[in-house]
Design an enzyme around this catalytic site. Structure first.
Site, PDB file in Angstrom:
ATOM      1  N   HIS A  12      14.255   8.883  99.905  1.00  0.00           N
ATOM      2  CA  HIS A  12      15.274   9.714  99.275  1.00  0.00           C
ATOM      3  C   HIS A  12      16.016  10.522 100.333  1.00  0.00           C
ATOM      4  O   HIS A  12      15.566  10.635 101.482  1.00  0.00           O
ATOM      5  CB  HIS A  12      14.616  10.647  98.257  1.00  0.00           C
ATOM      6  CG  HIS A  12      13.820   9.908  97.231  1.00  0.00           C
ATOM      7  ND1 HIS A  12      14.336   9.550  96.009  1.00  0.00           N
ATOM      8  CD2 HIS A  12      12.546   9.429  97.263  1.00  0.00           C
ATOM      9  CE1 HIS A  12      13.411   8.877  95.327  1.00  0.00           C
ATOM     10  NE2 HIS A  12      12.319   8.801  96.071  1.00  0.00           N
ATOM     11  N   GLU A  20      11.507  12.530  96.434  1.00  0.00           N
ATOM     12  CA  GLU A  20      12.632  13.421  96.688  1.00  0.00           C
ATOM     13  C   GLU A  20      12.168  14.878  96.640  1.00  0.00           C
ATOM     14  O   GLU A  20      11.109  15.191  96.081  1.00  0.00           O
ATOM     15  CB  GLU A  20      13.728  13.162  95.640  1.00  0.00           C
ATOM     16  CG  GLU A  20      14.962  14.055  95.699  1.00  0.00           C
ATOM     17  CD  GLU A  20      15.687  14.028  97.031  1.00  0.00           C
ATOM     18  OE1 GLU A  20      15.086  14.457  98.048  1.00  0.00           O
ATOM     19  OE2 GLU A  20      16.853  13.632  97.063  1.00  0.00           O
ATOM     20  N   ARG A  80      13.700   4.583  91.554  1.00  0.00           N
ATOM     21  CA  ARG A  80      14.898   4.240  92.327  1.00  0.00           C
ATOM     22  C   ARG A  80      14.569   3.882  93.771  1.00  0.00           C
ATOM     23  O   ARG A  80      15.258   3.063  94.377  1.00  0.00           O
ATOM     24  CB  ARG A  80      15.930   5.370  92.240  1.00  0.00           C
ATOM     25  CG  ARG A  80      15.439   6.744  92.682  1.00  0.00           C
ATOM     26  CD  ARG A  80      16.426   7.807  92.203  1.00  0.00           C
ATOM     27  NE  ARG A  80      16.153   9.153  92.725  1.00  0.00           N
ATOM     28  CZ  ARG A  80      15.335  10.024  92.166  1.00  0.00           C
ATOM     29  NH1 ARG A  80      14.679   9.705  91.054  1.00  0.00           N
ATOM     30  NH2 ARG A  80      15.173  11.238  92.680  1.00  0.00           N
ATOM     31  N   HIS A  99      17.576   5.548  98.966  1.00  0.00           N
ATOM     32  CA  HIS A  99      17.731   4.560  97.898  1.00  0.00           C
ATOM     33  C   HIS A  99      19.197   4.378  97.492  1.00  0.00           C
ATOM     34  O   HIS A  99      20.053   5.234  97.725  1.00  0.00           O
ATOM     35  CB  HIS A  99      16.919   4.989  96.668  1.00  0.00           C
ATOM     36  CG  HIS A  99      17.368   6.312  96.104  1.00  0.00           C
ATOM     37  ND1 HIS A  99      18.486   6.458  95.320  1.00  0.00           N
ATOM     38  CD2 HIS A  99      16.846   7.556  96.229  1.00  0.00           C
ATOM     39  CE1 HIS A  99      18.636   7.725  94.979  1.00  0.00           C
ATOM     40  NE2 HIS A  99      17.650   8.415  95.528  1.00  0.00           N
TER      41      HIS A  99
END
Length: 259
Positions: free
Chosen positions: A188, A89, A62, A11
């Protein structure tokens, strides 16, 4: 011979990336620069003639925001987007919210590098006394997962990220790719690194040195068994990409003003 194209994307820069803090499962939006990164990534992919059939993201904003902005820039807003916690993540446990450079000053750069980059070392787990525990585990999005909330991780190594990612990869994403569709995974740094380790059969020692900057698309050309037929390509201005990689690697070092 290349049969499938797969795109991985870390991202765009998040607000805590900018502050050099472990963001992990805390839900942060993109910074102003991160918005620009996502839009520029979309324009680059459009200029190079790529089209997506399906997009997969984590359930963190995100990751989702990056996919939206990228698709908008490509004029492909209609492309289906599927979200899963399994692309989240890495869970950094008790390290969440801490500043990487300050940790390097307190614990040493090598210790921080092991926590950040190693394959099977797990940070201390988060517990209910942690300031972000409630914000994470009381979030309604985690009641939508395919495992009970109490079974969600409280800390992870990169190995554990791969372990929870692979069922989603094998059961959901692989059939889509093998059907001939072009897929983008907007996720991520560590979920992308874990998938790269698996697809490229990167050793536990070498994965430490794999760094993905924010907002830079990674193209993998795969054969019929979804094994790479050529080295991964980081698309874009190569000088800027190398500078961005160095910036990520320097995040876990003691800054001059802290020495």
């Amino acid at each position: 011979m290349s049969k499938h194209k797969l795109f991985l994307l870390r991202h765009g820069e998040g607000t805590w990336n900018k502050e050099n803090r472990f963001c992990s499962w805390v839900d942060q939006k993109l910074s102003e620069n991160g918005v620009v990164e996502a839009q520029e990534c979309g324009r680059l992919l459009k200029e190079q003639g790529y089209q997506f059939d399906q997009v997969f993201t984590s359930i963190l904003s995100r990751s989702i925001q990056t996919a939206w902005l990228l698709l908008e820039a490509m004029g492909q807003e209609w492309v289906p987007v599927t979200k899963s916690w399994r692309l989240n993540e890495r869970h950094y446990g008790a390290l969440i919210g801490l500043n990487r450079a300050e940790m390097a000053l307190n614990h040493g750069e090598e210790k921080v590098k092991l926590w950040r980059r190693s394959y099977d070392i797990t940070p201390p787990p988060i517990d209910e006394t942690h300031p972000y525990y409630g914000e994470i585990y009381n979030d309604r999005r985690y009641s939508t997962c395919d495992v009970p909330k109490e079974e969600l991780p409280k800390t992870e190594s990169l190995k554990k990220v791969l372990d929870r990612l692979l069922p989603f990869w094998n059961d959901v994403i692989v059939p889509v790719i093998k059907s001939g569709q072009t897929v983008l995974i907007s996720a991520h740094g560590n979920s992308c690194r874990a998938l790269l380790k698996y697809l490229e059969d990167i050793s536990e020692a070498d994965i430490v040195h794999v760094t993905l900057p924010t907002g830079v698309p990674v193209l993998l050309e795969l054969d019929g068994d979804l094994r790479p037929v050529k080295p991964r390509q980081l698309l874009g201005d190569q000088a800027k990409i190398q500078a961005a990689i160095k910036q990520v690697e320097d995040q876990g070092k003691v800054h001059a003003q802290n020495k």
